[in-house]
Motif scaffolding. Sequence first.
Motif, PDB file in Angstrom:
ATOM      1  N   UNK A 102       8.956  -0.268   8.006  1.00 22.78           N
ATOM      2  CA  UNK A 102       8.600  -0.726   6.671  1.00 22.78           C
ATOM      3  C   UNK A 102       7.090  -0.762   6.487  1.00 22.78           C
ATOM      4  N   UNK A 103       6.364  -1.182   7.509  1.00 26.16           N
ATOM      5  CA  UNK A 103       4.912  -1.213   7.421  1.00 26.16           C
ATOM      6  C   UNK A 103       4.339   0.191   7.302  1.00 26.16           C
ATOM      7  N   UNK A 104       4.895   1.179   8.080  1.00 22.36           N
ATOM      8  CA  UNK A 104       4.419   2.562   7.973  1.00 22.36           C
ATOM      9  C   UNK A 104       4.696   3.139   6.588  1.00 22.36           C
ATOM     10  N   UNK A 105       5.853   2.764   6.001  1.00 19.80           N
ATOM     11  CA  UNK A 105       6.190   3.283   4.675  1.00 19.80           C
ATOM     12  C   UNK A 105       5.221   2.754   3.617  1.00 19.80           C
ATOM     13  N   UNK A 106       4.908   1.458   3.708  1.00 22.54           N
ATOM     14  CA  UNK A 106       3.956   0.897   2.769  1.00 22.54           C
ATOM     15  C   UNK A 106       2.574   1.512   2.949  1.00 22.54           C
ATOM     16  N   UNK A 107       2.152   1.730   4.196  1.00 23.50           N
ATOM     17  CA  UNK A 107       0.840   2.337   4.450  1.00 23.50           C
ATOM     18  C   UNK A 107       0.777   3.748   3.883  1.00 23.50           C
ATOM     19  N   UNK A 108       1.864   4.506   4.042  1.00 21.61           N
ATOM     20  CA  UNK A 108       1.897   5.872   3.500  1.00 21.61           C
ATOM     21  C   UNK A 108       1.793   5.855   1.976  1.00 21.61           C
ATOM     22  N   UNK A 109       2.516   4.932   1.342  1.00 23.82           N
ATOM     23  CA  UNK A 109       2.465   4.858  -0.108  1.00 23.82           C
ATOM     24  C   UNK A 109       1.077   4.458  -0.600  1.00 23.82           C
ATOM     25  N   UNK A 110       0.440   3.518   0.108  1.00 21.82           N
ATOM     26  CA  UNK A 110      -0.895   3.090  -0.291  1.00 21.82           C
ATOM     27  C   UNK A 110      -1.903   4.224  -0.142  1.00 21.82           C
TER      28      UNK A 110
END
Length: 578
Positions: A560-568
């Motif tokens: 979940x943290x990697x997904x948020x970082x990618x979106x940001x």
Amino acid sequence: MLSRLMSSSIRSLDRECNCTVRLLDDSEYTCTIQRDAKGQYLFDLICHHLNLLEKDYFGIRYVDPDKQRHWLEFTKSIAKQMKSQPPFTMCLRVKFYPPDPAALKEEITRYLVFLQVKRDLYHGRLLCKTSDAALLAAYILQAEIGDYDPGKHPEGYSSKFQFFPKHSEKLERRIAEIHKTELIGQTPETSELNFLQKAQMLETYGVDPHPCKDVSGNPAFLAFTPFGFTVLQGNRRVHFLKWDEVTKLKFEAKTFHIYANQKEDRKIILTYFAPTPEACKHLWKCGVENQAFYKLEKSSQVRTVSSSNLFFKGSRFRYSGKVAKEVMEQSAKIKRDPPEIHRCDLNCILQSDRCALLCLNHGEVSDPDQDQGELFLYCVFAGLESLRDSAHSTPVRSVSHGDSFMPSRGQMVDGSEASTSAVISDEVYSPSDSMLPTPVAEHGVEMPLARHLNGSTCSIDEEKESEAGARKEGQVAEFGPGRRHLRMVRSRPSPSSDLEELNKFILSVLRLFLVTIGLLFALLLLLIMLTESDLDIAFLRDIRKTPEFQQFHFEYFCPLRRWFSCKLRWMGGFLISK
């Protein structure tokens, strides 16, 4: 340029408005105030005009276009509180009656309180026995015209003055007899003080009646006195709660609740219904202010109170003045020469009150206290009528216009309409020891039935059962100086009230559920942030070492943290390219 100057002058005129305040001697004080001026500014102007220092007992009252009475709040803008357009018209009145008028420091303060209590007597808010009424009227007569002089005061001279809404010839003769024989030599100051000391011993001293109905639909008057909360029905006092016993005041729409704890941990819940939601809110505010003024030790103890519980949206209000003990301490520090008092003529006041009565009968509210007092007296003597025998009635003298009219028992008049003045009879009257039946409203507006039994002793469990809809009959209510017992039976509520209570219950449960979910979600996020941080705390280290946390960390949190970082990063690149 000329148009700019004209527009600026028009705006300056719009920022000012005229205000007229009717004082206790019925003179008028007119001034011009800014539209954004607060109530405290106007009140200070009036007190300066009267040379009054003990001003915390007084307030400014006004009536809105819907004939609802209000006390002007000193911390808010005057223009925002008034629903009418300028010029504004208000009245200076005693807001908090002194528990002991003799303890007032200055004579000017006692004189203004004397004018207020005399007004209460004339408008029917101060009820008393005939013997007490004669003595009070004699004190007023002595204060106004001095000692009896046969050359100036011919036979029947007391009939030229009107101390009550109506009175008999026998009462007039008794007033003149007391004035001639018992009050010789008394100065106006002494007579006024004796009048106040006699009035403060009456049960209706300081009563500002608020018309309501109880759970059975019977008319009642709720009032706040210097000594506590009282309920009057017909010509008797059915409830009296000291301020130390009152724990909470609450209102919802037209419903007003009083919670109290009496001796032996008895919990009492009184429920009454006001004519309108605005009247109920005014009743609640008056109760909050009176309780804070008379009960608290210091103004720093005043807290903001809410009209409802946690899960229902309600009004919030905070009393902003001093409390009674602080006022007395401040009064003791006054050191100045007594100001000059210009006492007004009794005839002028009576003529002004008669004009006010005419205005009231034609639908104009010129005195915000007069209609409430006459409605109060109307209902009281509706209960007394059953004892009158027309063959032995005493001739009555009155200044009211039209024929005298005694309403039939059980009739009720709306508070916004002018009621006919009742008679101060020669019968002995006392709200505490009278056993006359309470008038029952036959033509009044139907009120929803309450969930609580007025005056009954109920525990917390019984209160919950009552809210759940349990019906208990034969509960006994104990109250009054004579410890009379009344058997009160709860009626079956209507389907509409059941549906309304069900909707309120469902809404409160939904709000409680949403608040609980929100708190749990916030606690979960806080726990995740703490465990994922680098804080070296033994509690957090133990959590990180558990297999469940490691599985949650690698299988859920890290992806979940990697997904948020990618979106940001994608959003950042998109904004840079734009």
